[in-house]
Scaffold this active site. Sequence first.
Site, PDB file in Angstrom:
ATOM      1  N   HIS A  75      66.224  91.695 117.964  1.00 28.35           N
ATOM      2  CA  HIS A  75      67.464  92.108 118.624  1.00 28.35           C
ATOM      3  C   HIS A  75      68.606  91.107 118.437  1.00 28.35           C
ATOM      4  O   HIS A  75      69.719  91.472 118.081  1.00 28.35           O
ATOM      5  CB  HIS A  75      67.246  92.271 120.128  1.00 28.35           C
ATOM      6  CG  HIS A  75      66.177  93.252 120.494  1.00 28.35           C
ATOM      7  ND1 HIS A  75      65.941  94.401 119.777  1.00 28.35           N
ATOM      8  CD2 HIS A  75      65.285  93.268 121.520  1.00 28.35           C
ATOM      9  CE1 HIS A  75      64.950  95.068 120.351  1.00 28.35           C
ATOM     10  NE2 HIS A  75      64.531  94.405 121.396  1.00 28.35           N
ATOM     11  N   ASP A 128      65.185  98.999 115.905  1.00 27.69           N
ATOM     12  CA  ASP A 128      65.605  97.896 116.761  1.00 27.69           C
ATOM     13  C   ASP A 128      66.608  98.526 117.697  1.00 27.69           C
ATOM     14  O   ASP A 128      67.739  98.804 117.305  1.00 27.69           O
ATOM     15  CB  ASP A 128      66.255  96.788 115.939  1.00 27.69           C
ATOM     16  CG  ASP A 128      66.583  95.599 116.820  1.00 27.69           C
ATOM     17  OD1 ASP A 128      67.166  95.809 117.895  1.00 27.69           O
ATOM     18  OD2 ASP A 128      66.241  94.463 116.444  1.00 27.69           O
ATOM     19  N   HIS A 129      66.181  98.797 118.924  1.00 30.65           N
ATOM     20  CA  HIS A 129      67.022  99.661 119.747  1.00 30.65           C
ATOM     21  C   HIS A 129      68.367  99.036 120.099  1.00 30.65           C
ATOM     22  O   HIS A 129      69.294  99.735 120.479  1.00 30.65           O
ATOM     23  CB  HIS A 129      66.267 100.152 120.994  1.00 30.65           C
ATOM     24  CG  HIS A 129      66.145  99.144 122.092  1.00 30.65           C
ATOM     25  ND1 HIS A 129      65.218  98.144 122.072  1.00 30.65           N
ATOM     26  CD2 HIS A 129      66.822  98.986 123.248  1.00 30.65           C
ATOM     27  CE1 HIS A 129      65.335  97.413 123.180  1.00 30.65           C
ATOM     28  NE2 HIS A 129      66.298  97.908 123.910  1.00 30.65           N
TER      29      HIS A 129
HETATM   30  C1  BG6 Z   1      62.323  95.047 124.156  1.00 34.23           C
HETATM   31  C2  BG6 Z   1      61.503  93.847 124.524  1.00 34.23           C
HETATM   32  O1  BG6 Z   1      62.395  95.182 122.776  1.00 34.23           O
HETATM   33  O2  BG6 Z   1      63.623  94.918 124.698  1.00 34.23           O
HETATM   34  C3  BG6 Z   1      61.460  93.670 126.023  1.00 34.23           C
HETATM   35  O3  BG6 Z   1      60.177  93.989 124.017  1.00 34.23           O
HETATM   36  C4  BG6 Z   1      62.847  93.666 126.611  1.00 34.23           C
HETATM   37  O4  BG6 Z   1      60.766  92.486 126.377  1.00 34.23           O
HETATM   38  C5  BG6 Z   1      63.660  94.847 126.107  1.00 34.23           C
HETATM   39  O5  BG6 Z   1      62.731  93.715 128.017  1.00 34.23           O
HETATM   40  C6  BG6 Z   1      65.112  94.731 126.538  1.00 34.23           C
HETATM   41  O6  BG6 Z   1      65.785  95.913 126.223  1.00 34.23           O
HETATM   42  P1  BG6 Z   1      67.053  96.367 127.042  1.00 34.23           P
HETATM   43  O7  BG6 Z   1      67.571  97.564 126.318  1.00 34.23           O
HETATM   44  O8  BG6 Z   1      66.589  96.677 128.428  1.00 34.23           O
HETATM   45  O9  BG6 Z   1      67.993  95.207 127.016  1.00 34.23           O
END
Ligand code: BG6
Length: 487
Positions: free
Chosen positions: A237, A174-175
């Site tokens: 997230h 989960d980045h």
């Molecule tokens: C991803 C989603 O996990 O996270 C995307 O699948 C989203 O829809 C993205 O745009 C958002 O990541 P960040 O790091 O740009 O906020």
Amino acid sequence: MTANFAPVEAFDLVIFGGTGDLAYRKLLPALLRRHADGQIPAGSRIVGVAREALDDAGYRKQLQAALADVADAKTLEAFLQQVGYRSLDARKDAGWDAFAEMIGEQPEHVRVFYLSTSPELFVDICGRLGHYRLNEGKARVVLEKPIGRNLASANQINDAVGQVFDESQTFRIDHYLGKETVQNLLALRFGNALFEPLWNNGHIDHVQITVAETVGVGHRAGYYDHAGALRDMVQNHMLQLLCMVAMEPPSSLAPDAVRDEKLKVLNSLTPVDDSNAAQLTVRGQYRAGNADGQHVPGYLDELKDGKSNTETFVALKAGIANWRWAGVPFYLRTGKRLPNRVSEIVVAFKPVPHSIFDSSAGTLAQNRLVLRLQPDEGVKLWLTIKHPGPGGLRLRHVPLDMSFAEAFGVQQPDAYERLLLDVVRGNPTLFMRRDEVEAAWRWADPILAAWAASGEPPRPYTAGTWGPSASVALIERDGRTWNEDSE
Ligand code: BG6
């Protein structure tokens, strides 16, 4: 200030979905930046895998274009020497023998199989990896979210992956957990004596978590239309952010110490179902409008058949049924095509119990601690002070404002840079354990079911606005407002 790079062992990293959006936009740029900082050991190999018929040279050529802005030409050229490509279909035998042989050439390397494909393929890919015994040695598998589309399918995937890889080898990414501010939340909460005594329903009025994006769904519509904002952002997230705010202090940063505490939060979320979803949730879908500095089409215009009840916006009021948080609402909102790209956590403290000031001094505002995840990662603590100078006692609400970039003068690494190397190191602290994913689905499934049962379409909102007006009503009904500073 110079950054500190901990060395890692030589590795082979295979990206299934190697020609996909995530690989090009996030994974390969992250690896290139680590390479530019000298953190990828010599002899390491990065292999893109997809069905497309390409060879090493063809893949490198595509990457050369895609990564041109990430590093200078010489660095990029050297990086691409470590990158190769294999054309494979998870559901067909062709090419797998040669692939297994190639991976087997470096048995001492850490092996990372990054599954950046649709979750339906996880089972087939893991089955093949097991068949060729590529799960042995220092092998790890990374599963991109969403893991399934509900609890039942997540269980199926986790069971099948579990036949091949142990839980200790399985990294559910989960980045958001790799973002600097999220980790800083740990430092802030547990490295300062100041906050923890106030971190409860005695002193905190409510918490807001906003993840707003200006982008639309565009070419990801095929995936997104089956997911929607609840599955794409909230189930993973946003719940992970909520856990980091709400968890009890773990006894250490050991992976299971942290994950045990997060799990308790997920298990304590109050149910949202048929009986209360209409009061506690708002779903929206964008229509054409002006966003991202241009006129943009609506969500339905981006779909092939122009029909969908998938939500591109969610706002909801969550609750945590435990002693620390009973009665404290957690307002969550996320959406595509909103006016600004901003992600932040706002912890709003209760008002002072009694005001000693005349009305001429102005109104007293609540203290707010704002953790900005992006852009401009940083922390703001809003305080009330006296307006400086003569003219009587006039109150002002001002932030103690710390931008990490200004304070430390280093560009923060992208979340994927940190997390990819954590996988190589074998450190799962910032990854989701199986039971966390399950608990998150257990909470999300009844919301999805309630929406489906209601038969109501999502509320339309114009691209470039803050979602349907019902999301404002959701919080204002309780006498609160979304944090204006973010808007
Ligand atoms: C991803 C989603 O996990 O996270 C995307 O699948 C989203 O829809 C993205 O745009 C958002 O990541 P960040 O790091 O740009 O906020």
